[in-house]
Design a protein around this motif. Structure first.
Motif, mmCIF file in Angstrom:
data_model
loop_
_atom_site.group_PDB
_atom_site.id
_atom_site.type_symbol
_atom_site.label_atom_id
_atom_site.label_comp_id
_atom_site.label_asym_id
_atom_site.label_seq_id
_atom_site.Cartn_x
_atom_site.Cartn_y
_atom_site.Cartn_z
ATOM 1 N N ASP A 40 0.711 -1.434 0.144
ATOM 2 C CA ASP A 40 0.071 -0.066 -0.035
ATOM 3 C C ASP A 40 0.833 1.179 0.058
ATOM 4 O OD1 ASP A 40 -2.305 -1.548 -0.135
ATOM 5 O OD2 ASP A 40 -2.678 -1.155 1.969
ATOM 6 N N GLU A 41 2.169 1.281 0.814
ATOM 7 C CA GLU A 41 2.807 2.505 0.760
ATOM 8 C C GLU A 41 3.601 2.586 -0.900
ATOM 9 O OE1 GLU A 41 5.578 1.580 4.034
ATOM 10 O OE2 GLU A 41 4.133 1.998 5.484
ATOM 11 N N GLU A 44 0.984 4.253 -2.502
ATOM 12 C CA GLU A 44 0.761 5.561 -2.454
ATOM 13 C C GLU A 44 1.964 6.384 -2.843
ATOM 14 O OE1 GLU A 44 -1.955 5.338 1.576
ATOM 15 O OE2 GLU A 44 0.225 5.374 1.800
ATOM 16 N N PRO A 50 -3.187 9.114 -0.886
ATOM 17 C CA PRO A 50 -3.438 7.842 0.134
ATOM 18 C C PRO A 50 -4.426 6.823 -0.534
ATOM 19 C CG PRO A 50 -4.414 9.850 0.804
ATOM 20 C CD PRO A 50 -3.465 10.287 -0.435
ATOM 21 N N SER A 52 -7.009 5.664 0.442
ATOM 22 C CA SER A 52 -8.501 5.856 0.399
ATOM 23 C C SER A 52 -8.911 6.868 -0.792
ATOM 24 C CB SER A 52 -8.915 6.690 1.745
ATOM 25 O OG SER A 52 -8.168 7.842 2.204
ATOM 26 N N VAL A 124 -8.312 5.193 6.134
ATOM 27 C CA VAL A 124 -7.213 4.624 5.188
ATOM 28 C C VAL A 124 -7.849 3.101 4.963
ATOM 29 C CG1 VAL A 124 -5.351 5.773 6.106
ATOM 30 C CG2 VAL A 124 -6.174 3.653 7.348
#
Length: 186
Positions: A40-41, A44, A50, A52, A124
């Motif tokens: 996920d990082e 992003e 982010p 979301s 998130v």
């Protein structure tokens, strides 16, 4: 395949959100001298927003495509602890690629414990921005269960500390390495 896994020396963590993949993964990487990578990082960082916001602006399908592309890149790395997103296992190609990456450990957790761990964290976790989060978690877990079972090993993190999870992972890494050595000697 065993030779590839041994030379890459990677540990892949799969499992539902809130099971401890990122927290335990960081600590495992630190203790074992590996680099920590969080899917996920990475997404992003690549998209500059982010998770979301990615879900809100582009939708889940787009997000899953990004996961797939990054997994293809990450599986070429060596000596990493790779924490995937909870839904990364939804695509069969991702599972095949992760199996080529290294040892796969599923972290699982009871839905009631997941709820407690992610309280106030729905910004998130876009899949939980709905009524009755416990029901949503239970349904998603059932939907993904067979995918999480593709791992080499599984650890239930519901009632144990992060240190205990990492210790169990270290023990499983030893078992995995021993099995590779045994297979080479046969």
């Amino acid at each position: 395949m065993a030779g590839k896994l041994e030379t890459r020396n990677n540990i892949v963590l799969i499992g539902f959100m809130g099971t401890g993949k990122t927290t335990a993964g960081r600590l495992l990487a630190e203790r074992t001298g590996r680099t920590f990578v969080d899917l996920d990082e990475e997404i992003e960082r690549l998209l500059g927003m982010p998770v979301s916001a990615i879900f809100a602006q582009y939708g889940e399908s787009f997000f899953r495509e990004q996961e797939q592309q990054i997994i293809r890149q990450i599986i070429c790395r060596s000596n990493i602890v790779f924490a995937t997103g909870g839904g990364a296992v939804l695509l069969e190609e991702n599972i095949r690629n992760l199996q080529q990456c290294g040892l796969i450990i599923t972290l699982k957790c009871q839905p009631e414990v997941i709820i407690k761990r992610i309280v106030g964290d729905t910004a998130v976790r876009p899949l939980l921005n709905r009524e009755n989060r416990l029901q949503v978690i239970t349904e998603l877990l059932q939907e993904r269960c067979s995918r999480y079972e593709t791992a080499n090993f599984c650890i239930d993190t519901s009632l144990i500390s992060t240190d205990e999870v990492v210790k169990k992972m270290e023990d499983l890494i030893t078992i995995w390495k021993d099995s590779i050595l045994l297979a080479k000697s046969i």
